[in-house]
Design a protein around this motif. Structure first.
Motif, PDB file in Angstrom:
ATOM      1  N   TRP A   1       0.822  -1.220   0.000  1.00 15.19           N
ATOM      2  CA  TRP A   1       0.000   0.000   0.000  1.00 15.19           C
ATOM      3  C   TRP A   1       0.847   1.257   0.000  1.00 15.19           C
ATOM      4  N   ARG A   2       1.983   1.231   0.677  1.00 19.21           N
ATOM      5  CA  ARG A   2       2.871   2.389   0.677  1.00 19.21           C
ATOM      6  C   ARG A   2       3.374   2.671  -0.733  1.00 19.21           C
ATOM      7  N   GLY A   3       3.786   1.618  -1.454  1.00 20.97           N
ATOM      8  CA  GLY A   3       4.238   1.804  -2.827  1.00 20.97           C
ATOM      9  C   GLY A   3       3.126   2.327  -3.719  1.00 20.97           C
TER      10      GLY A   3
ATOM     11  N   SER B   1      -2.197   1.071   7.989  1.00 20.37           N
ATOM     12  CA  SER B   1      -2.331  -0.134   8.800  1.00 20.37           C
ATOM     13  C   SER B   1      -3.352  -1.074   8.164  1.00 20.37           C
ATOM     14  N   PRO B   2      -2.898  -1.931   7.246  1.00 23.89           N
ATOM     15  CA  PRO B   2      -3.828  -2.888   6.633  1.00 23.89           C
ATOM     16  C   PRO B   2      -4.182  -3.997   7.602  1.00 23.89           C
ATOM     17  N   PRO B   3      -5.267  -4.695   7.355  1.00 25.35           N
ATOM     18  CA  PRO B   3      -5.640  -5.812   8.237  1.00 25.35           C
ATOM     19  C   PRO B   3      -4.625  -6.946   8.127  1.00 25.35           C
ATOM     20  N   ASP B   4      -4.540  -7.740   9.186  1.00 29.15           N
ATOM     21  CA  ASP B   4      -3.633  -8.870   9.179  1.00 29.15           C
ATOM     22  C   ASP B   4      -3.987  -9.802   8.027  1.00 29.15           C
TER      23      ASP B   4
ATOM     24  N   GLY C   1       9.784   1.395   9.616  1.00 33.44           N
ATOM     25  CA  GLY C   1       8.670   1.014   8.748  1.00 33.44           C
ATOM     26  C   GLY C   1       7.307   1.342   9.287  1.00 33.44           C
ATOM     27  N   THR C   2       7.202   2.351  10.161  1.00 35.65           N
ATOM     28  CA  THR C   2       5.908   2.692  10.756  1.00 35.65           C
ATOM     29  C   THR C   2       4.877   3.090   9.701  1.00 35.65           C
ATOM     30  N   VAL C   3       5.307   3.796   8.642  1.00 31.15           N
ATOM     31  CA  VAL C   3       4.339   4.256   7.642  1.00 31.15           C
ATOM     32  C   VAL C   3       3.655   3.095   6.948  1.00 31.15           C
ATOM     33  N   MET C   4       4.299   1.938   6.923  1.00 30.82           N
ATOM     34  CA  MET C   4       3.702   0.776   6.269  1.00 30.82           C
ATOM     35  C   MET C   4       3.127  -0.212   7.271  1.00 30.82           C
ATOM     36  N   GLY C   5       2.861   0.266   8.500  1.00 30.47           N
ATOM     37  CA  GLY C   5       2.168  -0.559   9.476  1.00 30.47           C
ATOM     38  C   GLY C   5       3.039  -1.364  10.402  1.00 30.47           C
TER      39      GLY C   5
END
Length: 318
Positions: free
Chosen positions: A33-35, A92-95, A304-308
């Motif tokens: 999602w970050r990309g 923060s995507p779902p697991d 890597g906080t921005v990507m969860g």
């Protein structure tokens, strides 16, 4: 040492997508999602079409540069030697992993910090555009159906603020309410890998100390408030750091989670391994650390906080 009053306005959003084709997303999909956000945001707002933001005349006036590159502003007293400040967002995507069929719903959580909320429409548009064009290994298409916002930061009591074709109607960003210092031990559960470094070395499960986590949180809260709010953190950093080194979790049940992400910028796989598991924190002596630990649930910790990455939750032991 008393608890510090921290002013760090946040807003939490949930973007709802519907799969249009089969979609495959990995367990830790934040990197994906970050990309997607980065590529789509630049495509949507870049007017100079320069390949690199650093040399662009609009570096300090562009939504993409502010959100995704985040250069320290001219004259910044902090991070003068660094090319980028902490980014004002957390995805923060779902697991996962997820195998979506056409018609399946998919929620993506987004937190914006302080002034980053001014650019919410750009972020929504970019994520919508990127998802529609295809995401994940299968390049499956997702269609944005609505965006909700948490009425209060502390709980995901949601209110719809955007439906495609209508204006975005946001609620104010708010500093999370810090609850009273707990009267019983706290369990801190790490849901996504927490990658911390001490003296240039990645902290392993058997080396972990509470100060590794707290020092990172203290720096993160300080940098986010400095660069993205009008109220920089004012506290005794040395005293807090020294206190954290003298304090320790009662029990640390940690393991090492291995995974890599592919960096299109570096054209290589990048290690994002980190700690997962649980910590038990005693309530005696937790008071000076408590506000930062509470805030960390919303802004995450480590690399890597921005990507969860570094997402955790706390709960009282009863």
């Amino acid at each position: 040492m008393t608890s510090q009053t921290i002013k760090l306005p946040l807003a939490r959003y949930r973007l709802w997508f519907q799969a249009q084709t089969p979609v495959t997303l990995p367990r830790f999909a934040g990197s994906t999602w970050r990309g997607t956000l980065g590529h789509a945001l630049k495509k949507a707002v870049c007017v100079t079409r320069q390949p690199h933001c650093r040399s662009c005349m609009l570096l300090h006036a562009c939504a993409h540069a502010y959100i995704f590159e985040t250069p320290p502003p001219p004259g910044a007293g902090k991070m003068r030697k660094y090319t980028a400040a902490p980014h004002p967002f957390v995805l923060s995507p779902p697991d996962g992993p997820h195998q979506l069929s056409p018609g399946d719903e998919y929620p993506l959580d987004l937190t914006l910090v302080g002034q980053g909320n001014r650019h919410l429409p750009y972020v929504i548009h970019a994520l919508s555009l990127g998802a529609r064009n295809g995401i994940g290994k299968t390049r499956g298409a997702l269609e944005l159906t609505r965006v909700d916002q948490a009425v209060t930061v502390d709980a995901m009591d949601l209110q719809t603020i955007f439906i495609p074709g209508q204006p975005v109607q946001t609620l104010p960003a708010l500093t999370p309410s810090i609850p009273a210092t707990p009267k019983q031990p706290i369990t801190l559960t790490l849901h996504t890998p927490l990658r911390l470094k001490r003296d240039g070395h990645t902290v392993q499960p058997d080396e972990f100390h509470f100060a590794d986590l707290f020092s990172n949180l203290l720096r993160r809260v300080s940098m986010l408030s400095y660069f993205h709010t009008d109220t920089p953190l004012d506290t005794d950093f040395a005293q807090l750091t020294q206190a954290a080194r003298a304090w320790q979790a009662d029990h640390a049940r940690l393991q090492w989670q291995s995974w890599q992400r592919y960096s299109s910028r570096q054209k290589a796989h990048v290690n994002m391994d980190g700690l997962t598991g649980q910590l038990t924190l005693p309530h005696e002596g937790i008071e000076p650390f408590w506000p930062y630990l509470w805030l960390g649930q919303f802004i995450h910790a480590g690399a890597g906080t921005v990507m969860g990455q570094g997402r955790y939750q706390m709960a009282s032991l009863r």
